[in-house]
Design a protein around this motif. Structure first.
Motif, PDB file in Angstrom:
ATOM      1  N   GLU A 178       0.834  -1.205   0.000  1.00 33.35           N
ATOM      2  CA  GLU A 178       0.000   0.000   0.000  1.00 33.35           C
ATOM      3  C   GLU A 178       0.869   1.255   0.000  1.00 33.35           C
ATOM      4  OE1 GLU A 178      -3.228   0.257  -0.374  1.00 33.35           O
ATOM      5  OE2 GLU A 178      -3.448  -1.926  -0.500  1.00 33.35           O
ATOM      6  N   ALA A 179       1.911   1.260   0.825  1.00 33.84           N
ATOM      7  CA  ALA A 179       2.776   2.432   0.915  1.00 33.84           C
ATOM      8  C   ALA A 179       3.551   2.650  -0.384  1.00 33.84           C
ATOM      9  CB  ALA A 179       3.742   2.275   2.093  1.00 33.84           C
ATOM     10  N   ALA A 180       4.039   1.563  -0.975  1.00 36.50           N
ATOM     11  CA  ALA A 180       4.804   1.672  -2.219  1.00 36.50           C
ATOM     12  C   ALA A 180       3.918   2.149  -3.364  1.00 36.50           C
ATOM     13  CB  ALA A 180       5.439   0.327  -2.554  1.00 36.50           C
ATOM     14  N   TYR A 181       2.699   1.638  -3.428  1.00 37.86           N
ATOM     15  CA  TYR A 181       1.752   2.080  -4.451  1.00 37.86           C
ATOM     16  C   TYR A 181       1.526   3.586  -4.346  1.00 37.86           C
ATOM     17  CZ  TYR A 181      -2.536   2.302  -7.246  1.00 37.86           C
ATOM     18  OH  TYR A 181      -3.471   2.615  -8.196  1.00 37.86           O
ATOM     19  N   ALA A 182       1.375   4.061  -3.122  1.00 40.63           N
ATOM     20  CA  ALA A 182       1.150   5.498  -2.912  1.00 40.63           C
ATOM     21  C   ALA A 182       2.348   6.314  -3.384  1.00 40.63           C
ATOM     22  CB  ALA A 182       0.853   5.767  -1.442  1.00 40.63           C
ATOM     23  N   VAL A 183       3.556   5.826  -3.160  1.00 43.50           N
ATOM     24  CA  VAL A 183       4.761   6.534  -3.597  1.00 43.50           C
ATOM     25  C   VAL A 183       4.787   6.664  -5.116  1.00 43.50           C
ATOM     26  CG1 VAL A 183       7.283   6.386  -3.785  1.00 43.50           C
ATOM     27  CG2 VAL A 183       6.167   5.935  -1.590  1.00 43.50           C
ATOM     28  N   VAL A 184       4.599   5.540  -5.810  1.00 43.73           N
ATOM     29  CA  VAL A 184       4.666   5.556  -7.273  1.00 43.73           C
ATOM     30  C   VAL A 184       3.566   6.439  -7.852  1.00 43.73           C
ATOM     31  CG1 VAL A 184       4.650   4.145  -9.356  1.00 43.73           C
ATOM     32  CG2 VAL A 184       5.701   3.251  -7.278  1.00 43.73           C
ATOM     33  N   ALA A 185       2.361   6.333  -7.317  1.00 39.05           N
ATOM     34  CA  ALA A 185       1.247   7.139  -7.814  1.00 39.05           C
ATOM     35  C   ALA A 185       1.494   8.629  -7.578  1.00 39.05           C
ATOM     36  CB  ALA A 185      -0.053   6.704  -7.140  1.00 39.05           C
ATOM     37  N   ARG A 186       2.060   8.956  -6.421  1.00 33.70           N
ATOM     38  CA  ARG A 186       2.313  10.367  -6.099  1.00 33.70           C
ATOM     39  C   ARG A 186       3.308  10.998  -7.060  1.00 33.70           C
ATOM     40  NH1 ARG A 186       5.931  11.681  -2.570  1.00 33.70           N
ATOM     41  NH2 ARG A 186       5.729   9.731  -1.395  1.00 33.70           N
ATOM     42  N   HIS A 187       4.217  10.188  -7.584  1.00 31.91           N
ATOM     43  CA  HIS A 187       5.179  10.705  -8.559  1.00 31.91           C
ATOM     44  C   HIS A 187       4.602  10.763  -9.976  1.00 31.91           C
ATOM     45  CE1 HIS A 187       8.927  11.247  -6.290  1.00 31.91           C
ATOM     46  NE2 HIS A 187       8.452  10.301  -5.488  1.00 31.91           N
ATOM     47  N   GLY A 188       3.351  10.378 -10.123  1.00 34.04           N
ATOM     48  CA  GLY A 188       2.660  10.539 -11.396  1.00 34.04           C
ATOM     49  C   GLY A 188       3.089   9.585 -12.491  1.00 34.04           C
TER      50      GLY A 188
ATOM     51  N   GLY B 275       1.942   6.490 -13.178  1.00 36.51           N
ATOM     52  CA  GLY B 275       0.926   5.575 -13.700  1.00 36.51           C
ATOM     53  C   GLY B 275       1.248   4.178 -13.232  1.00 36.51           C
ATOM     54  N   VAL B 276       0.414   3.630 -12.334  1.00 42.09           N
ATOM     55  CA  VAL B 276       0.746   2.360 -11.688  1.00 42.09           C
ATOM     56  C   VAL B 276      -0.505   1.525 -11.475  1.00 42.09           C
ATOM     57  CG1 VAL B 276       0.603   3.382  -9.361  1.00 42.09           C
ATOM     58  CG2 VAL B 276       1.990   1.313  -9.732  1.00 42.09           C
ATOM     59  N   ARG B 277      -0.322   0.201 -11.517  1.00 46.70           N
ATOM     60  CA  ARG B 277      -1.407  -0.761 -11.297  1.00 46.70           C
ATOM     61  C   ARG B 277      -1.007  -1.689 -10.164  1.00 46.70           C
ATOM     62  NH1 ARG B 277      -1.730  -3.409 -16.272  1.00 46.70           N
ATOM     63  NH2 ARG B 277      -0.487  -5.170 -15.576  1.00 46.70           N
ATOM     64  N   PHE B 278      -1.980  -2.040  -9.333  1.00 48.37           N
ATOM     65  CA  PHE B 278      -1.775  -3.029  -8.271  1.00 48.37           C
ATOM     66  C   PHE B 278      -3.062  -3.817  -8.120  1.00 48.37           C
ATOM     67  CE2 PHE B 278      -1.619  -3.726  -3.433  1.00 48.37           C
ATOM     68  CZ  PHE B 278      -1.075  -4.987  -3.589  1.00 48.37           C
ATOM     69  N   GLY B 279      -3.037  -5.077  -8.559  1.00 52.22           N
ATOM     70  CA  GLY B 279      -4.253  -5.865  -8.548  1.00 52.22           C
ATOM     71  C   GLY B 279      -5.280  -5.239  -9.479  1.00 52.22           C
ATOM     72  N   ASP B 280      -6.477  -4.976  -8.964  1.00 52.77           N
ATOM     73  CA  ASP B 280      -7.541  -4.376  -9.769  1.00 52.77           C
ATOM     74  C   ASP B 280      -7.525  -2.841  -9.720  1.00 52.77           C
ATOM     75  OD1 ASP B 280      -8.485  -6.903 -10.401  1.00 52.77           O
ATOM     76  OD2 ASP B 280      -9.810  -6.977  -8.652  1.00 52.77           O
ATOM     77  N   ARG B 281      -6.566  -2.280  -8.998  1.00 50.65           N
ATOM     78  CA  ARG B 281      -6.525  -0.831  -8.813  1.00 50.65           C
ATOM     79  C   ARG B 281      -5.546  -0.196  -9.793  1.00 50.65           C
ATOM     80  NH1 ARG B 281      -4.415   1.058  -3.151  1.00 50.65           N
ATOM     81  NH2 ARG B 281      -4.680  -1.198  -2.969  1.00 50.65           N
ATOM     82  N   GLU B 282      -5.913   0.954 -10.360  1.00 53.27           N
ATOM     83  CA  GLU B 282      -5.028   1.662 -11.277  1.00 53.27           C
ATOM     84  C   GLU B 282      -5.053   3.159 -10.976  1.00 53.27           C
ATOM     85  OE1 GLU B 282      -6.036   0.971 -15.340  1.00 53.27           O
ATOM     86  OE2 GLU B 282      -5.124  -1.032 -15.386  1.00 53.27           O
ATOM     87  N   THR B 283      -3.879   3.790 -11.080  1.00 58.01           N
ATOM     88  CA  THR B 283      -3.780   5.244 -11.051  1.00 58.01           C
ATOM     89  C   THR B 283      -3.022   5.668 -12.300  1.00 58.01           C
ATOM     90  OG1 THR B 283      -3.716   5.276  -8.621  1.00 58.01           O
ATOM     91  CG2 THR B 283      -2.965   7.259  -9.766  1.00 58.01           C
ATOM     92  N   PRO B 284      -3.707   6.114 -13.349  1.00 55.14           N
ATOM     93  CA  PRO B 284      -3.026   6.466 -14.603  1.00 55.14           C
ATOM     94  C   PRO B 284      -2.135   7.695 -14.445  1.00 55.14           C
ATOM     95  CG  PRO B 284      -5.402   6.159 -14.917  1.00 55.14           C
ATOM     96  CD  PRO B 284      -5.164   6.237 -13.445  1.00 55.14           C
ATOM     97  N   ASP B 285      -1.191   7.840 -15.386  1.00 51.79           N
ATOM     98  CA  ASP B 285      -0.379   9.044 -15.425  1.00 51.79           C
ATOM     99  C   ASP B 285      -1.144  10.158 -16.127  1.00 51.79           C
ATOM    100  OD1 ASP B 285      -0.225   8.550 -18.158  1.00 51.79           O
ATOM    101  OD2 ASP B 285       1.849   7.832 -18.099  1.00 51.79           O
ATOM    102  N   ALA B 286      -0.480  11.282 -16.370  1.00 52.97           N
ATOM    103  CA  ALA B 286      -1.166  12.443 -16.940  1.00 52.97           C
ATOM    104  C   ALA B 286      -1.712  12.173 -18.333  1.00 52.97           C
ATOM    105  CB  ALA B 286      -0.206  13.636 -16.976  1.00 52.97           C
ATOM    106  N   SER B 287      -1.145  11.173 -19.022  1.00 48.67           N
ATOM    107  CA  SER B 287      -1.610  10.824 -20.366  1.00 48.67           C
ATOM    108  C   SER B 287      -2.671   9.730 -20.348  1.00 48.67           C
ATOM    109  CB  SER B 287      -0.426  10.368 -21.229  1.00 48.67           C
ATOM    110  OG  SER B 287       0.556  11.374 -21.313  1.00 48.67           O
ATOM    111  N   GLY B 288      -3.043   9.290 -19.152  1.00 44.79           N
ATOM    112  CA  GLY B 288      -4.028   8.224 -19.038  1.00 44.79           C
ATOM    113  C   GLY B 288      -3.427   6.837 -19.152  1.00 44.79           C
ATOM    114  N   LEU B 289      -2.088   6.741 -19.130  1.00 39.07           N
ATOM    115  CA  LEU B 289      -1.408   5.456 -19.283  1.00 39.07           C
ATOM    116  C   LEU B 289      -1.016   4.888 -17.925  1.00 39.07           C
ATOM    117  CD1 LEU B 289       0.902   6.345 -22.313  1.00 39.07           C
ATOM    118  CD2 LEU B 289      -1.353   5.251 -22.342  1.00 39.07           C
ATOM    119  N   VAL B 290      -0.807   3.578 -17.898  1.00 40.96           N
ATOM    120  CA  VAL B 290      -0.394   2.881 -16.672  1.00 40.96           C
ATOM    121  C   VAL B 290       0.824   2.024 -17.019  1.00 40.96           C
ATOM    122  CG1 VAL B 290      -1.110   1.371 -14.783  1.00 40.96           C
ATOM    123  CG2 VAL B 290      -2.801   2.841 -15.923  1.00 40.96           C
TER     124      VAL B 290
END
Length: 304
Positions: A169-179, A181-196
């Motif tokens: 959970e903590a690592a996912y938050a770090v990668v997402a905060r830096h923008g 674009g990251v996936r973990f299981g069913d969860r995704e936080t895309p980058d500014a271009s909508g990519l992961v």
């Protein structure tokens, strides 16, 4: 990639080719070393019979050099690979780096920097482990393109599993905060271009943070390219692994038109449905199953 010199005789086609994951079928997932001596002896025998062998692993080149290639060289692999008909190759970090294995050990390692995580993210994950999770896991400093955080061998697995959940959970938050674009299981936080372009990939002993372009099919493709450039390829192949992602090695071979079966050394995680045969070694698992598989082929080829 390095190929066999033009002046050298072309290798004869062997009857089978082998692709191995390392943790599980070769190295013990407990000790992280080759714990069964016959595995070393049988790999040398098979390589000496002209069987093209590749290690397709998420491990770093440093790990494979120290824990796999060094004991193989001590058992005579150097003399075996002095003959150009005998070929061995290694793919690290799920395809981010690769090199031939030579009579002197690992060759020059090629790294695909295009799939590497930014240094600022690597540094922050390293600091996160040091500050909050160093009692159960360690940051793997030998990785060149991906991030791996692994269970300490002196920690009970149940304790690691609980800490791993918090780390993920903590690592996912770090990668997402830096923008990124990251996936973990069913969860995704895309980058500014909508990519992961990156993902967290937990295993039983580690969590990898890596490019989504990296996986065992990419590693298998690298290995086949090398073997094809250095001599004839067998039509029959076996891939061996303990994770569901290891099936991707056989997927690539099957899609390329080879006769392949996959050896699953941890079938309790669920045997996948595939259009090729899945092999299990009875009740044996992990490196005991890997040792039985190698012994089968050493015997079948009349090498012992």
């Amino acid at each position: 990639m390095t190929s066999t010199p033009v002046s050298a005789p072309a290798p004869a086609a062997a009857s089978i080719g082998l692709l191995f994951d390392v943790d599980g079928p070769i190295a013990s997932p407990v000790t992280r070393r080759i714990a069964i001596p016959s595995i070393i002896d049988d790999l040398v025998l098979l390589a000496g019979a002209g069987v093209p062998i590749s290690f397709i692993t998420g491990r770093s080149d440093a790990f494979i050099r120290d824990e796999v290639v060094t004991p193989l060289l001590a058992a005579g692999l150097g003399d075996v690979l002095a003959d150009p008909q005998n070929r061995m190759f290694a793919v690290f970090e799920k395809g981010a780096a690769w090199t031939p294995v030579t009579s002197d050990g690992l060759g020059d390692v090629v790294v695909d920097d295009s799939v590497a995580l930014p240094g600022v993210v690597v540094d922050e994950i390293r600091e996160l482990v040091a500050s909050d999770f160093s009692d159960t896991m360690f940051f793997d400093e030998t990785k060149r393109a991906m991030i791996s955080v692994e269970q300490r061998t002196d920690v009970a697995h149940a304790d690691y599993v609980e800490a791993q959940k918090l780390f993920n959970e903590a690592a996912y938050a770090v990668v997402a905060r830096h923008g990124l674009g990251v996936r973990f299981g069913d969860r995704e936080t895309p980058d500014a271009s909508g990519l992961v372009p990156f993902r967290l990939d937990p295993t039983i002993i580690s969590t990898d943070i890596e490019s989504v372009q990296l996986d065992k099919d990419r590693g298998a493709e690298r290995a086949l390219e090398y073997f094809a450039a250095s001599g004839p390829l067998p039509r029959l192949w076996r891939s061996v692994g303990d994770s569901r992602s290891d099936y991707l090695m056989a997927d690539h071979l099957h899609s390329a038109g080879y006769d392949v079966a996959h050896v699953d050394v941890r079938p309790s995680d669920g045997i996948l449905e595939r259009p090729y045969d899945i092999i299990v070694e009875g009740e044996l698992i992990h490196d005991e199953a890997g040792a039985a598989f190698l012994e089968h082929w050493v015997t079948k080829l009349g090498l012992r």
